[in-house]
Design a protein around this motif. Structure first.
Motif, PDB file in Angstrom:
ATOM      1  N   UNK A   1      31.534  43.403  47.996  1.00 45.34           N
ATOM      2  CA  UNK A   1      31.320  44.294  46.850  1.00 45.34           C
ATOM      3  C   UNK A   1      30.808  43.455  45.687  1.00 45.34           C
ATOM      4  N   UNK A   2      30.378  44.108  44.636  1.00 42.03           N
ATOM      5  CA  UNK A   2      29.894  43.406  43.446  1.00 42.03           C
ATOM      6  C   UNK A   2      31.098  42.908  42.651  1.00 42.03           C
ATOM      7  N   UNK A   3      30.953  41.756  42.020  1.00 43.17           N
ATOM      8  CA  UNK A   3      32.086  41.161  41.305  1.00 43.17           C
ATOM      9  C   UNK A   3      32.601  42.051  40.180  1.00 43.17           C
ATOM     10  N   UNK A   4      31.745  42.909  39.608  1.00 42.63           N
ATOM     11  CA  UNK A   4      32.205  43.801  38.540  1.00 42.63           C
ATOM     12  C   UNK A   4      33.200  44.843  39.071  1.00 42.63           C
ATOM     13  N   UNK A   5      33.166  45.106  40.378  1.00 41.56           N
ATOM     14  CA  UNK A   5      34.112  46.069  40.964  1.00 41.56           C
ATOM     15  C   UNK A   5      35.493  45.466  41.184  1.00 41.56           C
ATOM     16  N   UNK A   6      35.588  44.150  41.181  1.00 39.02           N
ATOM     17  CA  UNK A   6      36.868  43.488  41.444  1.00 39.02           C
ATOM     18  C   UNK A   6      37.908  43.850  40.388  1.00 39.02           C
ATOM     19  N   UNK A   7      37.534  43.832  39.122  1.00 42.95           N
ATOM     20  CA  UNK A   7      38.496  44.213  38.076  1.00 42.95           C
ATOM     21  C   UNK A   7      38.965  45.655  38.233  1.00 42.95           C
ATOM     22  N   UNK A   8      38.101  46.529  38.721  1.00 40.92           N
ATOM     23  CA  UNK A   8      38.509  47.910  38.978  1.00 40.92           C
ATOM     24  C   UNK A   8      39.550  47.968  40.081  1.00 40.92           C
ATOM     25  N   UNK A   9      39.399  47.123  41.096  1.00 43.65           N
ATOM     26  CA  UNK A   9      40.389  47.070  42.176  1.00 43.65           C
ATOM     27  C   UNK A   9      41.737  46.643  41.608  1.00 43.65           C
ATOM     28  N   UNK A  10      41.745  45.656  40.742  1.00 42.13           N
ATOM     29  CA  UNK A  10      42.999  45.170  40.155  1.00 42.13           C
ATOM     30  C   UNK A  10      43.704  46.243  39.334  1.00 42.13           C
ATOM     31  N   UNK A  11      42.950  47.180  38.780  1.00 39.62           N
ATOM     32  CA  UNK A  11      43.525  48.233  37.941  1.00 39.62           C
ATOM     33  C   UNK A  11      44.039  49.429  38.753  1.00 39.62           C
TER      34      UNK A  11
END
Length: 110
Positions: free
Chosen positions: A33-43
């Motif tokens: 996935x794109x790295x910008x989606x990683x923070x969304x996963x954490x939330x």
């Protein structure tokens, strides 16, 4: 009766990523996935099953176990199924060896 804390799967994933000293870019690459989606996963308090399976595989943690509150009601044969090993193909092992700076025990699929 004891009050249970609410499960926040994103926080558990984030903690494991930090334990492995992975950057968000490295983690994103491992789960495609794109790295910008990683923070969304954490939330996220909840997560898609297929995504959680992929994350469990790349981080070598059975995150599904957190959804089972008490293993004591399972017969021992069911416990073995729940805690099965994650297996990797040679291609997956090669990708992991380049991205995860830890030594892990794995079983190679034939």
């Amino acid at each position: 009766m004891e009050k249970k804390t609410k499960l926040h799967i994103g926080e558990l994933i984030h903690k494991r990523v930090q334990e492995l000293n992975l950057t968000n870019s490295q983690f994103a690459n491992l789960i495609n996935c794109h790295r910008t989606n990683v923070n969304n996963i954490y939330k996220q308090e909840t997560i898609d099953v297929a995504k959680l399976q992929k994350i469990s595989e790349v981080l070598h943690v059975d995150f599904f176990k957190y959804y089972v509150a008490d293993y004591s009601y399972f017969p021992s044969s069911d416990k073995d199924v729940i805690s099965k090993r994650i297996e990797f193909s040679p291609e997956e092992l090669e990708k992991l060896s380049k991205n995860i700076p830890v030594v892990v025990e794995v079983v190679v699929k034939k």
